[in-house]
Motif scaffolding. Structure first.
Motif, PDB file in Angstrom:
ATOM      1  N   ASN A 176       1.730  -1.454 -10.814  1.00 18.91           N
ATOM      2  CA  ASN A 176       0.471  -0.708 -10.732  1.00 18.91           C
ATOM      3  C   ASN A 176       0.247  -0.161  -9.335  1.00 18.91           C
ATOM      4  O   ASN A 176      -0.247   0.960  -9.161  1.00 18.91           O
ATOM      5  N   PHE A 177       0.618  -0.952  -8.325  1.00 18.28           N
ATOM      6  CA  PHE A 177       0.477  -0.495  -6.942  1.00 18.28           C
ATOM      7  C   PHE A 177       1.373   0.716  -6.692  1.00 18.28           C
ATOM      8  O   PHE A 177       0.946   1.690  -6.064  1.00 18.28           O
ATOM      9  N   MET A 178       2.604   0.667  -7.171  1.00 13.91           N
ATOM     10  CA  MET A 178       3.517   1.796  -6.990  1.00 13.91           C
ATOM     11  C   MET A 178       3.001   3.048  -7.697  1.00 13.91           C
ATOM     12  O   MET A 178       3.254   4.170  -7.271  1.00 13.91           O
ATOM     13  N   ASN A 179       2.252   2.839  -8.775  1.00 13.48           N
ATOM     14  CA  ASN A 179       1.678   3.958  -9.529  1.00 13.48           C
ATOM     15  C   ASN A 179       0.353   4.453  -8.959  1.00 13.48           C
ATOM     16  O   ASN A 179      -0.212   5.422  -9.465  1.00 13.48           O
ATOM     17  N   SER A 180      -0.162   3.779  -7.927  1.00 12.79           N
ATOM     18  CA  SER A 180      -1.490   4.101  -7.371  1.00 12.79           C
ATOM     19  C   SER A 180      -2.566   4.047  -8.451  1.00 12.79           C
ATOM     20  O   SER A 180      -3.399   4.932  -8.582  1.00 12.79           O
ATOM     21  N   GLU A 181      -2.565   2.956  -9.223  1.00 17.88           N
ATOM     22  CA  GLU A 181      -3.531   2.811 -10.310  1.00 17.88           C
ATOM     23  C   GLU A 181      -4.127   1.406 -10.291  1.00 17.88           C
ATOM     24  O   GLU A 181      -3.591   0.496  -9.668  1.00 17.88           O
ATOM     25  N   ILE A 182      -5.261   1.256 -10.990  1.00 14.42           N
ATOM     26  CA  ILE A 182      -5.996  -0.009 -11.050  1.00 14.42           C
ATOM     27  C   ILE A 182      -6.272  -0.524  -9.631  1.00 14.42           C
ATOM     28  O   ILE A 182      -6.037  -1.686  -9.308  1.00 14.42           O
ATOM     29  N   TYR A 183      -6.757   0.370  -8.791  1.00 14.85           N
ATOM     30  CA  TYR A 183      -7.040  -0.021  -7.409  1.00 14.85           C
ATOM     31  C   TYR A 183      -8.486  -0.467  -7.248  1.00 14.85           C
ATOM     32  O   TYR A 183      -9.274  -0.465  -8.200  1.00 14.85           O
ATOM     33  N   GLY A 184      -8.825  -0.857  -6.010  1.00 18.79           N
ATOM     34  CA  GLY A 184     -10.115  -1.460  -5.758  1.00 18.79           C
ATOM     35  C   GLY A 184     -11.202  -0.489  -5.318  1.00 18.79           C
ATOM     36  O   GLY A 184     -10.969   0.716  -5.154  1.00 18.79           O
ATOM     37  N   ARG A 185     -12.344  -1.056  -5.084  1.00 22.09           N
ATOM     38  CA  ARG A 185     -13.494  -0.292  -4.603  1.00 22.09           C
ATOM     39  C   ARG A 185     -13.287   0.068  -3.127  1.00 22.09           C
ATOM     40  O   ARG A 185     -12.458  -0.537  -2.446  1.00 22.09           O
ATOM     41  N   PRO A 186     -14.052   1.035  -2.616  1.00 21.84           N
ATOM     42  CA  PRO A 186     -13.963   1.359  -1.185  1.00 21.84           C
ATOM     43  C   PRO A 186     -14.257   0.134  -0.322  1.00 21.84           C
ATOM     44  O   PRO A 186     -15.117  -0.684  -0.659  1.00 21.84           O
ATOM     45  N   THR A 187     -13.543  -0.001   0.792  1.00 21.46           N
ATOM     46  CA  THR A 187     -13.724  -1.150   1.675  1.00 21.46           C
ATOM     47  C   THR A 187     -14.928  -0.996   2.600  1.00 21.46           C
ATOM     48  O   THR A 187     -15.378  -1.966   3.196  1.00 21.46           O
TER      49      THR A 187
END
Length: 275
Positions: A155-166
């Motif tokens: 998922n990280f490699m796909n740039s998906e299911i990421y988090g909210r703004p820091t």
């Protein structure tokens, strides 16, 4: 990269095998997780003098269960209306774009659905080969976090299911989507699952009395508690979650945590009674 901010803009496709069939990091990492889990499970079967033929048969059931369960889980938990209108896209890696269908791969797999799929698949396996259900689940539970971790790396490699703004001067900017520093929740989950694998493996090796279901119970509690907590830092996957106090991922995690606690305390009580 500056001030603790990492710019992430990796192409999710490693290589185009044909004009319409790509080799992606996600698929490669998913397969790597399965192979690594299989290797460790094989060591466990050898240690316990269990015929490896049983493991090979079990692997087939698990792979089918996790893929079907994860896919159906995403379709029915997160986007039921769309997939009821487009049922052909549920089990085929295509999407209707304009007037034609195009190959896009499976863009949508739900971990909760995958868990349910594995449980059902193992239940069918145990019934067919007359094996104890919880005994098999304990062995599978040890290595399951490895597969989950590699899926999140994908998922990280796909740039998906990421988090909210820091809201700070750190985070990862997924440039394929926006220019906002975000929590890399895929990595939070992945490393949490690897830590959980370590804990489960220690329990398996150290604890002499392991009633069937105990390791499974610990795995369910740790995995889905980690998922529940990390969801607070994650962007909602679908629009209907925006007005909810807790999102769908958290709601679906609660039953697994409860089942895990029941297994843990039931097994502890049974051991005390036997003593």
């Amino acid at each position: 990269m500056s001030d603790g901010i990492i710019n992430w803009n990796l192409d999710p496709v490693i290589y185009w095998i044909t004009d319409s069939f790509p080799l992606k990091y996600y698929g490669l990492l998913f397969a790597t997780g399965l192979l690594l889990a299989h290797y460790i499970e094989k060591r466990i079967f050898i240690k316990e003098n269990i015929a490896l033929e049983k493991l090979e048969k079990l692997l087939i059931y698990i792979v089918v269960g996790i893929i079907l369960g994860a896919r159906l889980g995403h379709c029915f938990f997160y986007e039921p209306l769309y997939y009821f209108q487009n049922p052909i896209e549920i089990l085929l890696p295509i999407k209707k774009i304009g007037e034609a269908y195009k190959f896009i791969g499976f863009q949508g797999l739900a971990s909760h659905g995958g868990t349910i799929g594995v449980l059902i698949a193992i239940g069918i396996y145990c019934k067919k080969y007359k094996t104890k259900f919880l005994e098999v689940l304990d062995k599978v539970a040890i290595v399951a976090p490895i597969v989950a971790a590699f899926i999140r790396f994908g998922n990280f490699m796909n740039s998906e299911i990421y988090g909210r703004p820091t809201n700070g001067n750190w985070g990862i900017i997924f440039q394929r989507d926006d220019l906002i520093p975000r929590h890399p929740t895929q990595l939070y989950e992945a490393f949490s699952y690897l830590l959980i694998f370590g804990i489960l493996f220690i329990i398996y090796n150290k604890k002499k009395e392991k009633p069937n279901g105990l390791i499974l119970g610990v795995a369910l509690v740790l995995i889905f508690l980690a998922r529940f907590i990390i969801e607070f830092f994650k962007e909602n996957q679908v629009g209907f979650e925006d007005g909810m106090a807790i999102n769908m991922g958290q709601i679906l995690s609660i039953p697994f945590i409860i089942i895990g606690l029941i297994l843990i305390f039931a097994k502890k009580i049974s051991v005390k009674v036997l003593r």
